[in-house]
Write a protein that holds these residues in place. Structure first.
Motif, PDB file in Angstrom:
ATOM      1  N   GLY A 286       5.758  36.248 -19.635  1.00  0.00           N
ATOM      2  CA  GLY A 286       5.396  36.937 -20.878  1.00  0.00           C
ATOM      3  C   GLY A 286       6.556  37.598 -21.578  1.00  0.00           C
ATOM      4  O   GLY A 286       6.369  38.558 -22.326  1.00  0.00           O
ATOM      5  N   ARG A 287       7.787  37.069 -21.371  1.00  0.00           N
ATOM      6  CA  ARG A 287       8.965  37.607 -22.042  1.00  0.00           C
ATOM      7  C   ARG A 287       9.605  36.496 -22.875  1.00  0.00           C
ATOM      8  O   ARG A 287      10.683  35.983 -22.547  1.00  0.00           O
ATOM      9  CB  ARG A 287       9.967  38.154 -21.016  1.00  0.00           C
ATOM     10  CG  ARG A 287       9.429  39.302 -20.163  1.00  0.00           C
ATOM     11  CD  ARG A 287      10.541  39.973 -19.365  1.00  0.00           C
ATOM     12  NE  ARG A 287      11.171  39.056 -18.435  1.00  0.00           N
ATOM     13  CZ  ARG A 287      10.795  38.863 -17.175  1.00  0.00           C
ATOM     14  NH1 ARG A 287       9.768  39.541 -16.692  1.00  0.00           N
ATOM     15  NH2 ARG A 287      11.429  38.008 -16.401  1.00  0.00           N
ATOM     16  N   GLY A 324       6.041  31.005 -27.551  1.00  0.00           N
ATOM     17  CA  GLY A 324       5.509  32.271 -27.067  1.00  0.00           C
ATOM     18  C   GLY A 324       5.641  33.392 -28.083  1.00  0.00           C
ATOM     19  O   GLY A 324       4.823  34.332 -28.099  1.00  0.00           O
TER      20      GLY A 324
END
Length: 473
Positions: A286-287, A324
């Motif tokens: 999630g980075r 993302g």
């Protein structure tokens, strides 16, 4: 953007004439029935049909998966896979062949006493031990057996080493360096087949021993360079096992260790590999912005390697980061670059670890990008292509087939096609006796939650019940 239609760079298949001779006068359908019967005799389950027999005889299946291997060797006792016309599994995986001059002999000048319980590769690859390892897979074939086989790695060392007390070896030589390189190959082979769960803890002992060898030093600079490269690649392989089994903090630590090793040795290939995996990890954790920066760092290092395929994979890692972040334009730029570089084909400078990166992986990673952007139908098309290409070209890599099919199931579920999603999910569940991967299990759990409101749809209830019973059991 359209997916690349470039054909695989794999040479045209060679017909398996040995297997055709074994079929004799039977039709492909009759022979397939014999295969299924032999499978039942040993408690195996295979879905052999005339089409599968035809693909084997045409050379499309260069090496069968372990289930078929057990069945074929039961049908033809005393023969090896090579006798049946198949390629060795390590050769299909892409392991580079070593010439006689490259391989240390048992009585050659590089033969030195094995330090601290470290077995020489010659001892590790004796016919007797290979046969024992083969029988272990025949008897089980599960990821548990695969994990146990890591105790036979040439760097496993003693029980004390496995517990964390690594014996201090003497100066490392050619045999020890080869052992490090072989450990990397073995881990990759096991991961391709079984997934990371159960392998990670076992792989830590070889890594500790490899770094103990670095500390011990070597007699020749060339040997030291190979040892640093091997230790860096081993750290990345162990990091990947941690990554794929959901141990993100451990993976980050191993990738950082590999990066430090690469920079100390001035090895741009290992540095690019470490940054490439770090980008993938950052995306999964999630980075996404870190994923973009790590991929860009990987590209800077990779430019010294002169491998278009490596740069293509790194561009896909950057695309995953942009996806993302919700940046479709940035994602499409990186995807376009990845396809253009991939279409330049393989080259002599391609790293050995990149053998997994073919048309199936390209399509699978692109599917993940479109999924992250919320374009479910487009993601499903790429995932479907990835699963089909993997099943046709590398059927022995069960973990990858399961991964692409799990991606397909999730994309179909989110695209509003619950019956097709359930069918894909059931195909993945059928593979989980051979594959243990927290990544794949997590993807299936997410798909099950998405499908829950559609439990009355055709086939969905069966998938949900099967998934729930497996989670309980």
């Amino acid at each position: 953007m359209a997916s690349s239609t470039t054909a695989s760079s794999t040479p045209p298949p060679r017909p398996n004439l040995a297997f055709r001779r074994l079929r004799g006068q039977r039709s492909p359908g009759e022979f397939a029935a014999l295969v299924r019967r032999a499978a039942r005799e040993i408690g195996e389950r295979v879905s052999c049909d005339a089409r599968y027999v035809g693909r084997v005889e045409a050379g499309e299946i260069r090496c069968p998966n372990y289930a078929y291997e057990r069945v074929f060797l039961h049908m033809f006792p005393g023969r090896t896979l090579t006798d049946l016309g198949f390629a060795p599994r390590a050769a299909v995986r892409g392991r580079g062949a070593r010439t006689d001059s490259d391989t240390p002999t048992a009585h050659g000048p590089d033969r030195v006493p094995a330090p601290g319980g470290l077995r020489h590769p010659e001892e590790n690859h004796s016919d007797e031990e290979s046969d024992v390892r083969r029988r272990a897979f025949m008897a089980g074939g599960t990821a548990t057996v695969a994990a146990a086989s890591l105790t036979a790695l040439p760097l496993s060392g003693t029980a004390g080493a496995a517990a964390g007390a690594v014996p201090r070896p003497r100066t490392a030589g050619e045999a020890e360096v080869h052992a490090v390189e072989e450990a990397v190959r073995r881990i990759r082979l096991l991961d391709d087949r079984h997934g990371a769960d159960g392998l990670y803890r076992r792989a830590a002992a070889p890594l500790r021993t490899a770094y103990a060898l670095l500390d011990a030093g070597t007699a020749r600079p060339a040997t030291a360079d190979r040892l640093y490269t091997g230790a860096g690649e081993l750290a990345i392989s162990v990091g990947w096992l941690a990554h794929d089994s959901g141990r993100f903090d451990d993976a980050r630590s191993h990738y950082a260790e590999a990066l430090a090793t690469a920079r100390m040795a001035g090895d741009p290939a290992v540095e690019a590999h470490a940054f490439c995996n770090t980008a993938f990890l950052a995306r999964d954790a999630g980075r996404p912005r870190e994923a973009v920066r790590a991929a860009q760092a990987a590209a800077r290092a990779a430019r010294q390697v002169a491998s278009p395929r490596l740069l293509s994979l790194i561009a896909l890692r950057e695309a995953g980061g942009w996806a993302g972040l919700g940046d479709r334009a940035g994602c499409e730029r990186s995807l376009s670059q990845a396809h253009a570089l991939f279409d330049r084909g393989p080259g002599p400078q391609d790293p050995e670890w990149m053998t997994f990166y073919g048309p199936a992986e390209l399509a699978g990673l692109e599917a993940q990008c479109w999924s992250a952007l919320g374009h479910w139908e487009r993601a499903a098309r790429h995932a479907h292509r990835a699963a089909d290409v993997a099943a046709a070209q590398t059927p022995e890599f069960t973990r990858n087939i399961a991964l692409y099919t799990a991606e397909l199931a999730d994309d179909l579920a989110r695209a509003g096609r619950p019956d097709e999603a359930a069918a894909a999910g059931l195909r993945v569940l059928a593979l989980l006796d051979e594959v243990q991967s927290s990544r794949i299990q997590g993807m299936l759990a997410t798909t099950a939650r998405v499908l829950l409101p559609h439990r009355r749809a055709s086939g969905v209830s069966g998938f949900l019940e099967h998934h729930a019973s497996r989670a309980r059991g």
